[in-house]
Design an enzyme around this catalytic site. Sequence first.
Site, mmCIF file in Angstrom:
data_model
loop_
_atom_site.group_PDB
_atom_site.id
_atom_site.type_symbol
_atom_site.label_atom_id
_atom_site.label_comp_id
_atom_site.label_asym_id
_atom_site.label_seq_id
_atom_site.Cartn_x
_atom_site.Cartn_y
_atom_site.Cartn_z
ATOM 1 C CD GLN A 1 -5.352 -1.144 -13.188
ATOM 2 O OE1 GLN A 1 -4.150 -1.229 -13.043
ATOM 3 N NE2 GLN A 1 -5.876 -0.627 -14.288
ATOM 4 C CG ASP B 1 -3.397 9.486 -17.780
ATOM 5 O OD1 ASP B 1 -3.092 10.341 -18.622
ATOM 6 O OD2 ASP B 1 -2.606 8.617 -17.390
ATOM 7 C CG ASP C 1 -3.525 -7.764 -23.658
ATOM 8 O OD1 ASP C 1 -2.538 -7.082 -23.982
ATOM 9 O OD2 ASP C 1 -3.423 -8.831 -23.047
ATOM 10 C CG ASP D 1 1.072 6.742 -20.842
ATOM 11 O OD1 ASP D 1 1.656 6.505 -19.768
ATOM 12 O OD2 ASP D 1 0.269 7.682 -20.989
ATOM 13 C CG ASP E 1 5.612 0.764 -11.888
ATOM 14 O OD1 ASP E 1 6.089 1.577 -12.689
ATOM 15 O OD2 ASP E 1 5.396 1.029 -10.695
ATOM 16 N N PRO F 1 -0.319 -7.651 -15.070
ATOM 17 C CG PRO F 1 -2.571 -7.077 -15.144
ATOM 18 C CD PRO F 1 -1.374 -7.046 -14.251
#
Length: 276
Positions: A29, A84, A135, A153, A156, A160
């Site tokens: 991404q 994060d 994954d 967590d 959207d 993936p």
Amino acid sequence: MIWFTEYQTKNTGLTVKVKEAKHIQSKYQEILLLDTYEYGKMLVLDGAVQTTERDEFIYHEMLSHPALIKHRNPERVLVIGGGDGGTVREVLKHPEVKQVHLCEIDEEVIKVSKEHLPTISNQLDNPKVSIFVEDGNKFLDERKSYYDVILLDLSDPVGPAEALFKRAFYEKVKGALREGGIMAAQTESPFLQELYFKTAVKEIQKVFKYYGTYLAFIPTYPAGMWSFTIASDDVDITKTDGKELEKLKNLNTKYFCDKIYTSLFSLPKFVSDLIK
């Protein structure tokens, strides 16, 4: 002068003034690290705001603490997504937790967060934490009946992450929980993402015996109204007792509190109607 807009629907968006911008293209991404005037540093994935220094505590507290308080002894916790580190940080506020597994597919998100978002990522090197760059869907295939709490967590449900909002994935989550296990997931905005919200909640309802949906106000998320859904096959998560409220007293939080907890599942009528 730089302005950044996240288009939350075709017709509306969130626009912020930016001091400085850093761009990284990962394997999965586009990652933007924006230093904004209003919200501090902001992490953006594929054009969608994930977290900001100013309001991140609301999301991370509300995803983590209800499930951890409702579980009698949450020793083993899995966080899927959340590179994060904010959810991991909140999980470690519970002294019963002995082991936290973080499963994040994109290693670059972890690297960027460690370097630029230290107030959010500051527990990722805690000795209780193990990080798996994998994954989440495949990760669960290898872990049956292992975790006490699983926290989803997730970004959207596009690209993936889309498969992680389907019944088949929630079945895997259930299979990875030990007896008495509880899961909690972010389930999008019931106001601006009505279809995503309804789909996620209804898929969870098909899989688990007990479930409940609750809301939080997060300024940088679509419409500011954000939902979470908590579920279990063994624990009636809609009930509250004194032991849970006692655990709350020792938590160092800024948004989540006893009043929010005791009214957790009080939803506006239009939200309840969406998920009946």
